[in-house]
Design an enzyme around this catalytic site. Sequence first.
Site, short mmCIF file in Angstrom:
data_model
loop_
_atom_site.label_atom_id
_atom_site.label_comp_id
_atom_site.label_asym_id
_atom_site.label_seq_id
_atom_site.Cartn_x
_atom_site.Cartn_y
_atom_site.Cartn_z
N ASP A 10 -32.28 8.21 -95.72
CA ASP A 10 -33.48 6.96 -95.96
C ASP A 10 -34.30 8.77 -96.30
OD1 ASP A 10 -36.25 5.18 -96.23
OD2 ASP A 10 -36.44 5.73 -93.92
N LEU A 11 -35.81 7.73 -96.97
CA LEU A 11 -36.43 9.15 -97.65
C LEU A 11 -37.75 10.03 -96.55
CD1 LEU A 11 -37.17 11.50 -99.80
CD2 LEU A 11 -38.16 9.47 -100.80
N ASP A 12 -38.73 7.72 -96.41
CA ASP A 12 -40.15 8.51 -95.74
C ASP A 12 -39.82 8.49 -94.40
OD1 ASP A 12 -41.16 8.18 -98.88
OD2 ASP A 12 -41.83 5.90 -98.24
N THR A 18 -44.25 11.41 -96.22
CA THR A 18 -44.60 10.70 -97.37
C THR A 18 -45.67 8.90 -97.02
OG1 THR A 18 -43.37 9.52 -98.46
CG2 THR A 18 -43.75 11.51 -99.78
N LYS A 46 -43.43 0.51 -92.20
CA LYS A 46 -42.06 1.09 -92.56
C LYS A 46 -40.73 0.83 -92.95
CE LYS A 46 -43.00 5.82 -89.27
NZ LYS A 46 -42.19 5.99 -88.39
N SER A 115 -33.28 4.64 -99.43
CA SER A 115 -34.73 4.19 -99.65
C SER A 115 -35.16 2.76 -100.48
CB SER A 115 -35.28 5.19 -100.49
OG SER A 115 -36.66 5.04 -100.18
N ALA A 116 -35.91 2.52 -100.04
CA ALA A 116 -37.20 1.45 -100.72
C ALA A 116 -37.52 2.00 -100.85
CB ALA A 116 -37.99 0.70 -99.71
N LYS A 146 -34.88 -3.48 -96.74
CA LYS A 146 -33.96 -3.65 -95.01
C LYS A 146 -35.14 -5.25 -94.11
CE LYS A 146 -34.10 1.24 -96.41
NZ LYS A 146 -33.94 2.88 -95.77
N GLU A 170 -32.29 6.64 -90.52
CA GLU A 170 -33.30 6.16 -90.27
C GLU A 170 -34.69 6.42 -89.66
OE1 GLU A 170 -35.25 3.51 -92.02
OE2 GLU A 170 -34.36 3.42 -93.73
N ASP A 171 -35.99 6.78 -89.94
CA ASP A 171 -37.17 6.03 -88.73
C ASP A 171 -37.77 5.06 -88.55
OD1 ASP A 171 -38.27 5.65 -91.37
OD2 ASP A 171 -39.69 6.80 -90.62
#
Length: 219
Positions: A10-12, A18, A46, A115-116, A146, A170-171
């Site tokens: 995932d990104l953020d 971010t 999130k 990522s979303a 997700k 994932e966070d």
Amino acid sequence: MNNKKAFIFDLDGVIVDTAKYHYLAWQKIANELNIDFTLEHNELLKGVSRVRSLDIILELGKVEASQEDKDRWLVQKNEEYLSYLVDMNESEILPGVFPVLQFLKENGQPIALGSASKNARPILEKTGILSYFDAIVDGNDVTNAKPDPEVFLIAAQLLNRNPEDAIVFEDSVAGVQAANIGKMTSIGIGSATVLHEAKYIFKDFTEIDTNFIEDLIKK
């Protein structure tokens, strides 16, 4: 290491933080609408799409809005968010992430982003790690948010790996659930209390050593 897995990030909140910029951008709109929007409320967003995030904020303030207004606020939010990204650089990469990416790349492991975010590519470019990713699946490529596993299933497919051979970092609760629903190995990055559904949980990437990664690859 002959085994090839699909490592999906995932990104953020996983590669870069971010989330703080998303919060500031949403907070500006919330303030204009006289909606109390706190960091605690921000946790609800999130792993959630921009459209759904706006709906959540409007629900918090019990604000009814036309589609025209919603569309305007969505554009405004994205422009505000992008303004914070202008000065991003490699210093924004979260601790421990770069050594893991480097180890995977050196050992020939396929890497994807799932990522979303619709701004994934410019963020990876600005932080100097775009070249580490063999595939990028972002909010422009998926229909379902997700916890639907679509984003991760597409990423695994692009890496030519079966879902069972995919490992997802994932966070968010929704992201962990998406990985689990997709029959992938879920690794939660963050609070063990929040991410208890993940197969493995680490506070951050500094807790992940190469032995752990090697074990994942061998399985």
